[in-house]
Design a protein around this motif. Structure first.
Motif, short mmCIF file in Angstrom:
data_model
loop_
_atom_site.label_atom_id
_atom_site.label_comp_id
_atom_site.label_asym_id
_atom_site.label_seq_id
_atom_site.Cartn_x
_atom_site.Cartn_y
_atom_site.Cartn_z
N ASN A 241 -0.61 -12.35 4.56
CA ASN A 241 -1.06 -12.70 3.51
C ASN A 241 -0.17 -12.32 2.14
O ASN A 241 -0.29 -12.68 1.26
CB ASN A 241 -2.52 -11.95 2.88
CG ASN A 241 -3.47 -12.29 3.90
OD1 ASN A 241 -3.69 -13.39 4.32
ND2 ASN A 241 -4.19 -11.25 4.39
N GLY A 242 1.19 -11.74 2.72
CA GLY A 242 2.25 -11.31 1.97
C GLY A 242 2.04 -10.21 1.15
O GLY A 242 2.66 -9.82 0.13
N GLY A 243 1.02 -9.34 1.61
CA GLY A 243 0.85 -8.04 0.72
C GLY A 243 1.54 -6.85 1.31
O GLY A 243 1.58 -5.62 0.53
N GLY A 244 2.32 -7.19 2.32
CA GLY A 244 3.26 -6.04 2.89
C GLY A 244 2.67 -5.30 3.62
O GLY A 244 1.46 -5.22 3.93
N LEU A 245 3.54 -4.36 4.19
CA LEU A 245 2.99 -3.42 5.51
C LEU A 245 2.07 -2.37 4.92
O LEU A 245 0.89 -2.35 5.50
CB LEU A 245 4.24 -2.50 6.09
CG LEU A 245 3.76 -1.66 7.06
CD1 LEU A 245 3.31 -2.34 8.42
CD2 LEU A 245 5.26 -1.04 7.69
N ALA A 246 2.11 -1.91 3.78
CA ALA A 246 1.26 -0.78 3.22
C ALA A 246 -0.10 -1.26 2.98
O ALA A 246 -1.00 -0.62 3.51
CB ALA A 246 1.77 -0.22 1.80
N GLN A 247 -0.18 -2.51 2.58
CA GLN A 247 -1.63 -3.14 2.54
C GLN A 247 -2.21 -3.53 3.66
O GLN A 247 -3.50 -3.35 3.97
CB GLN A 247 -1.32 -4.60 1.40
CG GLN A 247 -2.74 -5.01 1.35
CD GLN A 247 -2.55 -6.15 0.44
OE1 GLN A 247 -1.77 -6.47 -0.51
NE2 GLN A 247 -3.51 -7.16 0.46
N PRO A 273 10.67 -3.70 0.27
CA PRO A 273 10.49 -4.56 1.11
C PRO A 273 11.21 -4.35 2.48
O PRO A 273 12.38 -3.86 2.45
CB PRO A 273 11.27 -6.09 0.49
CG PRO A 273 12.27 -5.43 -0.65
CD PRO A 273 11.71 -4.05 -0.79
N LEU A 274 10.31 -4.67 3.49
CA LEU A 274 10.79 -4.35 4.93
C LEU A 274 11.14 -5.64 5.56
O LEU A 274 10.36 -6.71 5.15
CB LEU A 274 9.81 -3.40 5.49
CG LEU A 274 9.35 -2.15 5.11
CD1 LEU A 274 8.33 -1.47 5.88
CD2 LEU A 274 10.68 -1.22 5.26
N PRO A 275 12.18 -5.47 6.51
CA PRO A 275 12.22 -6.76 7.44
C PRO A 275 11.24 -7.22 8.07
O PRO A 275 10.38 -6.28 8.55
CB PRO A 275 13.21 -6.46 8.26
CG PRO A 275 14.22 -5.23 7.45
CD PRO A 275 12.95 -4.63 6.80
#
Length: 377
Positions: A241-247, A273-275
């Motif tokens: 979904n593109g929300g990132g690792l934290a989400q 932003p993480l790889p």
């Protein structure tokens, strides 16, 4: 060499005609010259290897040239291209013998043309022939050595490519086994536990049994999403979904929380932003760790903590369960349930990270994974 041969042949004919006009032997010499030229032209069609046809052709060329030199010594210098023809066709010793014979013809012809003894005519052709033969043989050996090196290089490249393919296949198999273990296998295990609990409570506590069934249904839905993701690009569905690792970790904590286990999520540090590989690996590690907590720890609460430190990212998974004695890093996994921690350690190792486990019987467990991040240029 072909061009030089015909230039020498033409210049020798012109010299003979200028020096001996009207000679009775001129028609014979022209006929032999034409025959020699035709023989020489037909040579390339026979190749360069020492086949019987090639050897017969070389003998005819040398014999025709020898007769021509006997009749007209002016044609002696046509021997120079014949040196290289013999060196390319015959083995080294036989080629050197042929060069010696041709050189003797050249010396005899030049002394005949001079009409008197000249030391230069006696020693210069052999010296030149020796130097030319030595240079040619050296270049031939160098060319053979270069061909061998090229063959070795090609063979080594093929072997390296095959090894890389095998290693890539093994690495992909290991990665897929960890992906399946951390998603589908754990989801199926959770479903089995929930359905078994629902079966036990179905008659005594129908409402709670239905809650277990709905939870199992939710896990089934997540497993179906993961299976579809495998078909597409093997990326975790929570990250799609593109929300990132934290989400994704927050959603994982909410999804894993129920009446028996409360999971909390906490993030520290400035978001960066993480790889994709790092984010995917950490999410899989969190999924695997929580599955272990649910299945083995008998814990009431668990906590996911994501810490961004600039040069590294750290994921901590803590629980207040029964704890255990952590195995050594090099200790192989045993039994059916032994794939979880080795898989987590392998995921961290593939990214240059480390796994640390702090636990003791009755004191809960803290699993910490640290993965370095590349400094921005």
């Amino acid at each position: 060499m072909h061009t030089a041969f015909f230039l020498l042949l033409g210049s020798s004919l012109v010299r003979f005609l200028l020096r001996h006009p009207g000679e009775p032997r001129t028609p014979w010499i022209i006929a032999l010259l034409v025959c020699l030229a035709l023989l020489y032209v037909s040579g390339p069609a026979l190749g360069t290897r020492s086949t019987p046809h090639r050897l017969a052709w070389l003998f005819l060329v040398v014999a025709t040239w020898g007769v021509l030199v006997v009749l007209a010594p002016s044609f002696a210098w046509c021997a120079v291209p014949l040196f290289y023809t013999g060196l390319r066709t015959l083995p080294a010793r036989a080629a050197l013998l042929l060069v010696a014979v041709l050189t003797a013809f050249v010396v005899t012809a030049q002394l005949q043309l001079a009409g008197h003894f000249d030391p230069n005519l006696l020693f210069a052709p052999p010296a030149w022939a020796a130097v030319a033969s030595a240079v040619f043989l050296y270049m031939q050996r160098q060319a053979a050595r270069q061909r061998d090196l090229i063959d070795d290089l090609i063979r080594t490249r093929r072997e390296l490519a095959a090894t890389e393919r095998r290693e890539g296949t093994l690495a992909e198999r290991q990665r897929l086994s960890m992906e399946i273990h951390d998603t589908l296998a754990q989801g199926l295990s959770s479903q089995q536990m929930l359905l078994q609990a629902a079966d036990r409570l179905w008659d005594t506590d129908p409402a709670r049994a239905r809650t277990h069934v709905r939870t199992a249904e939710s896990i089934t839905e997540r497993g179906l999403a993961e299976a579809r993701r495998f078909v597409h690009d093997l990326a975790p569905a929570d990250l799609a979904n593109g929300g990132g690792l934290a989400q994704a970790l927050r959603a994982l904590a909410e999804r894993e929380s129920d009446a028996g286990l409360t999971v909390r999520f906490h993030a520290e540090g400035a978001p960066v932003p993480l790889p994709d590989r790092v984010a995917s690996a950490l999410l899989r590690i969190a999924q695997g760790a929580l599955a272990n907590v649910r299945e083995h720890a008998d814990a009431a609460t668990a906590a996911l903590t994501l810490t961004l430190l600039g040069d590294q990212v750290v994921l901590d998974v803590a629980d207040d369960g029964r704890g255990f004695t952590p195995p050594a890093a090099e200790e192989p996994a045993t039994g059916v349930r032994g794939h979880g921690l080795p898989a987590i350690r392998a995921r961290a190792g593939q990214l240059g990270g480390t796994l640390t486990i702090e636990s003791a019987p009755g004191e809960g467990t803290v699993l910490s994974v640290s993965i370095p991040l590349e400094s921005p240029s």
